[in-house]
Design a protein around this motif. Sequence first.
Motif, PDB file in Angstrom:
ATOM      1  N   ASP A  33      48.645  47.073  43.176  1.00 49.08           N
ATOM      2  CA  ASP A  33      47.540  46.990  42.210  1.00 49.08           C
ATOM      3  C   ASP A  33      46.214  46.718  42.932  1.00 49.08           C
ATOM      4  N   ARG A  34      45.519  47.780  43.264  1.00 51.03           N
ATOM      5  CA  ARG A  34      44.264  47.643  44.013  1.00 51.03           C
ATOM      6  C   ARG A  34      43.192  46.944  43.183  1.00 51.03           C
ATOM      7  N   LYS A  35      43.157  47.261  41.878  1.00 44.70           N
ATOM      8  CA  LYS A  35      42.117  46.645  41.028  1.00 44.70           C
ATOM      9  C   LYS A  35      42.272  45.128  40.995  1.00 44.70           C
ATOM     10  N   LYS A  36      43.526  44.687  40.852  1.00 39.55           N
ATOM     11  CA  LYS A  36      43.803  43.246  40.822  1.00 39.55           C
ATOM     12  C   LYS A  36      43.424  42.609  42.166  1.00 39.55           C
ATOM     13  N   THR A  37      43.750  43.304  43.262  1.00 39.84           N
ATOM     14  CA  THR A  37      43.432  42.795  44.598  1.00 39.84           C
ATOM     15  C   THR A  37      41.922  42.635  44.746  1.00 39.84           C
ATOM     16  N   ASP A  38      41.173  43.632  44.281  1.00 43.31           N
ATOM     17  CA  ASP A  38      39.703  43.553  44.345  1.00 43.31           C
ATOM     18  C   ASP A  38      39.191  42.383  43.494  1.00 43.31           C
ATOM     19  N   ARG A  39      39.810  42.199  42.329  1.00 46.71           N
ATOM     20  CA  ARG A  39      39.379  41.124  41.420  1.00 46.71           C
ATOM     21  C   ARG A  39      39.581  39.757  42.084  1.00 46.71           C
ATOM     22  N   VAL A  40      40.738  39.578  42.724  1.00 42.93           N
ATOM     23  CA  VAL A  40      41.033  38.295  43.381  1.00 42.93           C
ATOM     24  C   VAL A  40      40.057  38.067  44.533  1.00 42.93           C
ATOM     25  N   ALA A  41      39.734  39.147  45.260  1.00 42.07           N
ATOM     26  CA  ALA A  41      38.873  39.023  46.453  1.00 42.07           C
ATOM     27  C   ALA A  41      37.393  38.892  46.100  1.00 42.07           C
ATOM     28  N   ALA A  42      37.026  39.327  44.917  1.00 36.60           N
ATOM     29  CA  ALA A  42      35.597  39.432  44.557  1.00 36.60           C
ATOM     30  C   ALA A  42      34.793  38.149  44.774  1.00 36.60           C
ATOM     31  N   PRO A  43      35.293  36.971  44.370  1.00 35.40           N
ATOM     32  CA  PRO A  43      34.449  35.764  44.497  1.00 35.40           C
ATOM     33  C   PRO A  43      34.101  35.401  45.938  1.00 35.40           C
ATOM     34  N   PHE A  44      34.875  35.893  46.923  1.00 33.23           N
ATOM     35  CA  PHE A  44      34.569  35.475  48.301  1.00 33.23           C
ATOM     36  C   PHE A  44      34.260  36.647  49.243  1.00 33.23           C
ATOM     37  N   HIS A  45      33.915  37.789  48.662  1.00 28.18           N
ATOM     38  CA  HIS A  45      33.386  38.892  49.468  1.00 28.18           C
ATOM     39  C   HIS A  45      32.108  39.376  48.773  1.00 28.18           C
ATOM     40  N   LEU A  46      31.011  39.465  49.519  1.00 24.59           N
ATOM     41  CA  LEU A  46      29.752  39.892  48.892  1.00 24.59           C
ATOM     42  C   LEU A  46      29.874  41.272  48.278  1.00 24.59           C
ATOM     43  N   THR A  47      30.754  42.095  48.837  1.00 20.98           N
ATOM     44  CA  THR A  47      30.955  43.449  48.317  1.00 20.98           C
ATOM     45  C   THR A  47      31.765  43.444  47.016  1.00 20.98           C
ATOM     46  N   GLY A  48      32.338  42.298  46.667  1.00 15.54           N
ATOM     47  CA  GLY A  48      33.083  42.185  45.416  1.00 15.54           C
ATOM     48  C   GLY A  48      34.423  42.910  45.434  1.00 15.54           C
ATOM     49  N   ARG A  49      34.978  43.133  46.614  1.00 19.23           N
ATOM     50  CA  ARG A  49      36.255  43.851  46.709  1.00 19.23           C
ATOM     51  C   ARG A  49      36.830  43.655  48.115  1.00 19.23           C
ATOM     52  N   VAL A  50      38.092  44.053  48.287  1.00 20.30           N
ATOM     53  CA  VAL A  50      38.638  44.081  49.647  1.00 20.30           C
ATOM     54  C   VAL A  50      38.097  45.319  50.360  1.00 20.30           C
ATOM     55  N   GLY A 102      32.978  42.558  54.551  1.00 18.93           N
ATOM     56  CA  GLY A 102      32.361  42.606  53.220  1.00 18.93           C
ATOM     57  C   GLY A 102      31.501  41.386  52.919  1.00 18.93           C
ATOM     58  N   GLY A 103      31.004  40.726  53.944  1.00 15.53           N
ATOM     59  CA  GLY A 103      30.110  39.585  53.739  1.00 15.53           C
ATOM     60  C   GLY A 103      30.821  38.251  53.559  1.00 15.53           C
ATOM     61  N   TYR A 104      32.150  38.238  53.773  1.00 15.36           N
ATOM     62  CA  TYR A 104      32.928  36.994  53.620  1.00 15.36           C
ATOM     63  C   TYR A 104      32.311  35.864  54.447  1.00 15.36           C
ATOM     64  N   SER A 105      32.009  36.162  55.722  1.00 10.92           N
ATOM     65  CA  SER A 105      31.543  35.103  56.630  1.00 10.92           C
ATOM     66  C   SER A 105      30.086  34.731  56.403  1.00 10.92           C
ATOM     67  N   ALA A 106      29.358  35.565  55.637  1.00  8.18           N
ATOM     68  CA  ALA A 106      27.959  35.224  55.343  1.00  8.18           C
ATOM     69  C   ALA A 106      27.874  34.256  54.170  1.00  8.18           C
ATOM     70  N   MET A 107      28.938  34.229  53.364  1.00  9.66           N
ATOM     71  CA  MET A 107      28.899  33.438  52.138  1.00  9.66           C
ATOM     72  C   MET A 107      29.273  31.982  52.426  1.00  9.66           C
ATOM     73  N   GLY A 108      28.555  31.060  51.827  1.00 10.25           N
ATOM     74  CA  GLY A 108      28.871  29.648  51.995  1.00 10.25           C
ATOM     75  C   GLY A 108      29.762  29.149  50.874  1.00 10.25           C
ATOM     76  N   PRO A 109      30.049  27.856  50.860  1.00 13.33           N
ATOM     77  CA  PRO A 109      30.932  27.278  49.842  1.00 13.33           C
ATOM     78  C   PRO A 109      30.403  27.437  48.419  1.00 13.33           C
ATOM     79  N   GLU A 110      29.068  27.655  48.263  1.00 13.74           N
ATOM     80  CA  GLU A 110      28.520  27.843  46.906  1.00 13.74           C
ATOM     81  C   GLU A 110      28.832  29.225  46.354  1.00 13.74           C
TER      82      GLU A 110
END
Length: 290
Positions: free
Chosen positions: A224-241, A271-279
């Motif tokens: 389920d790619r859509k579900k995977t993207d949804r789970v990843a969205a909060p911690f990737h700036l691109t909003g997906r894997v 996808g910007g994971y490492s650019a994002m902080g705890p907020e």
Amino acid sequence: MRGWDIFEGQPYLAFPSLLLPHSSKGRYMSSDSLKGKVAIVTGGGTLFGAAVAKTLINDGAKVMIVEINTESGSAAAKACGATFFHGDVTDDSSISKLVESVISSWGRVDILVNLACSYDDSGADSTRAQWTNTLNVNIASAAILAAAVRPYMAKQGGGSIINLTSISSSVAQTGRWIYPVSKAALVQLTRNMAMDYAGDKIRVNSVSPGWTWSAIMDMLSKGDRKKTDRVAAPFHLTGRVGDPEEVANVISFLASDKASVVTGADWAADGGYSAMGPEQAVPAIPLLEA
Ligand SMILES: NC(=O)c1ccc[n+]([C@@H]2O[C@H](COP(=O)([O-])OP(=O)(O)OC[C@H]3O[C@@H](n4cnc5c(N)ncnc54)[C@H](O)[C@@H]3O)[C@@H](O)[C@H]2O)c1
């Protein structure tokens, strides 16, 4: 069972249907940037490694996939037009035979992609055997393989080595001790290699992906790619894997002469994971006023 426990023993290797290259949305962008070059890709038997092999081939390279799993390795090689070598990167005689085979087939080796990995990690409960085996696959093998190709690259006048690291190299993740430590060590090893191989005009870089659509994601999400993207969205700036081909494009660039000034660097392909902080990407200050 914790989410990451599924990584132990890499059970998805029992599902050959997961091992074929994922058909991505046209992210293979062919070029001739690697024309005439010869590459070794370790661990090329699953989605990720096969996408890397295919991308390097599309960019003009000849590729040998090295894989411990005969079934997945030969299927991936056939699907992407690579040559398959059944080998174990923790076995020195296997590494010697691999390099001999590449040289006798093509007479040179220009690119080494150290991608094979072990996810075997029980966090605080890890055994000594788990520590030894995972560090052996993920770190020592990358160093020994690099040493094995070095004389050929040096004789040719240069080469490019790319080590697959991870966002896990710089953050703590619950229940995981060995894998993140192995990837952090590989980021450092990349600098050491780059320093000592510079005189031979061998560039050494690492690529740190974020969550990437891969065999493990495919298995855990039941495709389920859509579900995977949804789970990843909060911690990737691109909003997906990421797609493996997107990471492969970065690897191909680093392998090419276009990256002639780049060595000793760790490239985020996350996808910007490492650019994002705890907020995260959520306005936190307004919460004070709410
Ligand atoms: N999947 C992700 O989201 C992600 C994120 C960050 C980094 N990475 C990195 O990307 C790379 C690929 O990850 P993946 O999820 O596709 O892994 P994977 O487990 O699907 O593939 C690794 C491959 O290495 C092979 N291998 C293991 N031990 C070997 C040995 N001794 N000799 C030869 N081959 C061996 C396995 O059989 C497997 O095919 C790894 O280096 C991983 O650390 C992956």
